[in-house]
Design an enzyme around this catalytic site. Structure first.
Site, PDB file in Angstrom:
ATOM      1  CD  GLU A 282      -8.304   2.908   6.795  1.00  0.00           C
ATOM      2  OE1 GLU A 282      -7.983   2.055   7.871  1.00  0.00           O
ATOM      3  OE2 GLU A 282      -7.566   3.897   6.530  1.00  0.00           O
TER       4      GLU A 282
ATOM      5  CG  HIS B  26      -5.877  -0.347   8.910  1.00  0.00           C
ATOM      6  ND1 HIS B  26      -5.755   0.994   8.648  1.00  0.00           N
ATOM      7  CD2 HIS B  26      -4.622  -0.787   9.026  1.00  0.00           C
ATOM      8  CE1 HIS B  26      -4.283   1.471   8.836  1.00  0.00           C
ATOM      9  NE2 HIS B  26      -3.730   0.211   9.345  1.00  0.00           N
TER      10      HIS B  26
ATOM     11  CG  ASN C 293      -8.458   1.292  11.599  1.00  0.00           C
ATOM     12  OD1 ASN C 293      -7.816   0.375  11.581  1.00  0.00           O
ATOM     13  ND2 ASN C 293      -8.964   2.046  10.993  1.00  0.00           N
TER      14      ASN C 293
ATOM     15  CG  ASP D  36      -0.203  -0.185   2.378  1.00  0.00           C
ATOM     16  OD1 ASP D  36       1.051  -0.237   2.497  1.00  0.00           O
ATOM     17  OD2 ASP D  36      -1.012  -0.215   3.532  1.00  0.00           O
TER      18      ASP D  36
HETATM   19  P1  PGA Z   1       2.361  -0.171  12.738  1.00  0.00           P
HETATM   20  O1  PGA Z   1       1.062   0.016  11.483  1.00  0.00           O
HETATM   21  O2  PGA Z   1       3.041  -1.354  12.276  1.00  0.00           O
HETATM   22  O3  PGA Z   1       3.202   1.029  12.476  1.00  0.00           O
HETATM   23  O4  PGA Z   1       1.647  -0.395  13.938  1.00  0.00           O
HETATM   24  C1  PGA Z   1       0.289  -1.124  11.313  1.00  0.00           C
HETATM   25  C2  PGA Z   1      -1.011  -0.583  10.583  1.00  0.00           C
HETATM   26  O5  PGA Z   1      -1.550   0.451  11.035  1.00  0.00           O
HETATM   27  O6  PGA Z   1      -1.359  -1.132   9.648  1.00  0.00           O
END
Ligand code: PGA
Length: 245
Positions: free
Chosen positions: A149, A144, A142, A73
């Site tokens: 999302e 995702h 959240n 992404d």
């Molecule tokens: P992080 O992000 O590894 O920085 O916690 C994970 C995400 O938000 O998909």
């Protein structure tokens, strides 16, 4: 009815040990299939894993010299060299140190002039080169996966996503020069078509999300729950994220 999670759960002491366990999985995959295609997420959780893989690859050049990478992404609207992009993170940790060229590293342009055409380009790339052998994911605060999302529905393929409020506060953006206008992401179908999935979860702030993931409920309001539909998911976590055993 058996409702125990269909995941192989690897519980390591801390983030460093989790990263070591995760890289062991990636190395084993590369030893089985040197030209493996990895779909890779970025973020704070996998950063150390990728550094460790780069160290292994530099010590043992034949390990990664056929590895192919597709970026999961990207922050839409940032310039490609913005320090907050997934592009810069992957280049810094893995692609640069391993000297992986454009023939083996593909992914989203961060500021395409035509987003629909960019989604088509990624869809075609994956149709030609996929499915991925291994998809490495982080778990959003959240729930995702990538920029899939929470919402009323999820999308199967590459798409433009509205950023959630949690994503807009993501730590990657602390160093951003610009403001992302959207997310660009592979869809849940692309993720689920990967032969194996490795979900990395670290830190006490992720414990509620991991607990929720282990409940046998699939909902687009918690996109990671769709991993219940895949038969080869490993969850590599640390004790802070998974304290109760
Ligand atoms: P992080 O992000 O590894 O920085 O916690 C994970 C995400 O938000 O998909």
């Amino acid at each position: 009815m058996n409702t125990s999670p269909p995941f192989d759960i690897i519980r390591a002491a801390d983030h460093e040990a989790m990263s070591q366990a995760a890289v062991a999985r990636m190395v084993a995959q590369l030893q089985r299939k040197p030209d493996s295609l990895f779909i890779l997420a970025t973020g704070g959780t996998p950063e150390r894993t990728y550094q460790l893989l780069a160290e292994r690859g530099r010590a043992e050049p034949s390990l990664c010299d056929r590895l192919r990478i597709l970026k999961l992404d990207e922050w839409g609207g940032l310039s490609m060299d913005d320090p907050a992009t997934c592009e810069v993170a992957l280049r810094r940790t893995l692609v640069g140190p391993l000297g992986i060229g454009p023939d083996r590293f593909a992914g989203w342009q961060s500021a395409p002039s035509d987003i629909a055409a960019e989604c088509d380009r990624i869809r075609q790339w994956l149709a030609e080169h996929g499915p991925a052998d291994l998809c490495v994911l982080g778990l959003g605060l959240n729930g995702h996966l990538g920029f899939n999302e929470p919402g009323d529905h999820l999308q199967p393929g590459p798409h433009r996503a509205e950023l959630s409020s949690e994503s807009k506060r993501h730590s990657m953006l602390h160093q951003a020069r610009g403001q992302p206008v959207c997310g660009l992401t592979l869809g849940v179908g692309d993720i689920l078509q990967s032969r194996e999935i490795l979900l990395l979860v670290s830190g006490a702030q992720k414990a509620p999300q991991l607990r929720r993931l282990l409940r046998p409920e699939i909902s687009p309001q918690f996109p990671a729950s769709f991993l219940w539909l895949h038969a080869a998911v490993s969850v590599c976590c640390d004790e802070a994220a998974y304290p109760a055993i």
